[in-house]
Write an enzyme that holds these catalytic residues in place. Sequence first.
Site, PDB file in Angstrom:
ATOM      1  CE  LYS A 150       6.628 -22.547 -30.603  1.00 28.42           C
ATOM      2  NZ  LYS A 150       5.382 -22.493 -32.446  1.00 28.42           N
ATOM      3  CD1 TRP A 173       8.078 -31.259 -34.663  1.00 29.54           C
ATOM      4  CD2 TRP A 173       8.756 -30.931 -36.978  1.00 29.54           C
ATOM      5  NE1 TRP A 173       9.118 -31.134 -35.122  1.00 29.54           N
ATOM      6  CE2 TRP A 173       9.875 -30.296 -35.781  1.00 29.54           C
ATOM      7  CE3 TRP A 173       8.843 -30.137 -38.276  1.00 29.54           C
ATOM      8  CZ2 TRP A 173      10.741 -30.292 -36.399  1.00 29.54           C
ATOM      9  CZ3 TRP A 173      10.434 -29.628 -38.138  1.00 29.54           C
ATOM     10  CH2 TRP A 173      11.075 -29.835 -37.357  1.00 29.54           C
ATOM     11  NE  ARG A 225      -2.105 -43.257 -30.873  1.00 32.15           N
ATOM     12  CZ  ARG A 225      -2.407 -43.708 -29.609  1.00 32.15           C
ATOM     13  NH1 ARG A 225      -2.446 -45.850 -29.301  1.00 32.15           N
ATOM     14  NH2 ARG A 225      -1.473 -44.382 -28.580  1.00 32.15           N
ATOM     15  N   GLY A 231      13.278 -24.292 -32.924  1.00 34.07           N
ATOM     16  CA  GLY A 231      13.521 -23.101 -33.925  1.00 34.07           C
ATOM     17  C   GLY A 231      12.365 -22.352 -34.370  1.00 34.07           C
TER      18      GLY A 231
END
Length: 333
Positions: A191, A12, A32, A136
């Site tokens: 969620k 992400w 890292r 989202g």
Amino acid sequence: MTRAAVLGAGAWGTTFAAVLADAGTEVTLWGRDADVADQINAERRNERFLPGMDLPEGIVATVDAREALAGADIVAVALPAQRVRGIIGEWADAVPAGAVVASLMKGIEVGTHARMSDVLREVWDLPAERTLVVSGPNLAREIAVKQPTATVVAGTDSHAAEMLATATASSYFRPYTNPDVVGVELCGAFKNVIAVGVGVTDGMGFGHNTTATVITRGLAEITRLGVALGAHPDTFSGLAGMGDLIATCASPLSRNHTLGAHIGRGLSLADAIERTGGTAEGVQTSLSIQELARAHVIDVPICDAVVDMLHHEQPLSDVLTSLLSRPRKAELS
């Protein structure tokens, strides 16, 4: 030109760096792993986390967080929710005074029940108006190949939110702003727990009726808790609520759904985590959500069931029986 630092070179974080770069923002991506950084710089690839995906020009990778943060107008943090506090603490003095800081993370901290934006504010001593949340229906691999999606940029300061929205808007990525930080952030965390539950039912062989039931009643739980925490009710029917819930519960790209499916097929939690690969935030967040709900006397039976299955090793059939034998009530009560 707007300059952004993205902390976290996982799937992400790398994808969000690409979103920023495609929108014309200059990006430094911190991670890292020196091999990952070297490959991004030399080949425009991150094969460890986004195999086969080409990254745009405009991204420079580094293993030096202070180098990444220097001069940044935007700081986006995409690190594991339960570890972020310990990772970022030493960089508080390196965050530029005027930068807006965005949490890309979806979790509730175990023990403190802090949302990720709270953790960033506490550790880096940030004012609320400079702290944003991005959440989202944003499955990283789909966005990495430029499939169209929308997201929510939540912040109490409309100018800061609009700045980040402008820095990410492109032909395939459409950001909407929302002042409801609590609601947007709770949706993103909760969620994941519901997605684990849906994955369990899929792994047990149940069909679309069961999936729809868990998603819909899961949204009811998220909404009840969110309203109790002061969130705006309309947030839960929007992109950060129902939108993200559908994407995470329905997609095989979702680690939380995948982990739940492994549990539904009979794997232990340890084996399911190993088979899933990467962090499924719903595992630990389920405990935080349950504790938070109990503190506010909010009924969250699906979350309770996920906790029982993951952390108390209760048989799946017993948990399902318990859910279905709950007292009936009016749907809107």
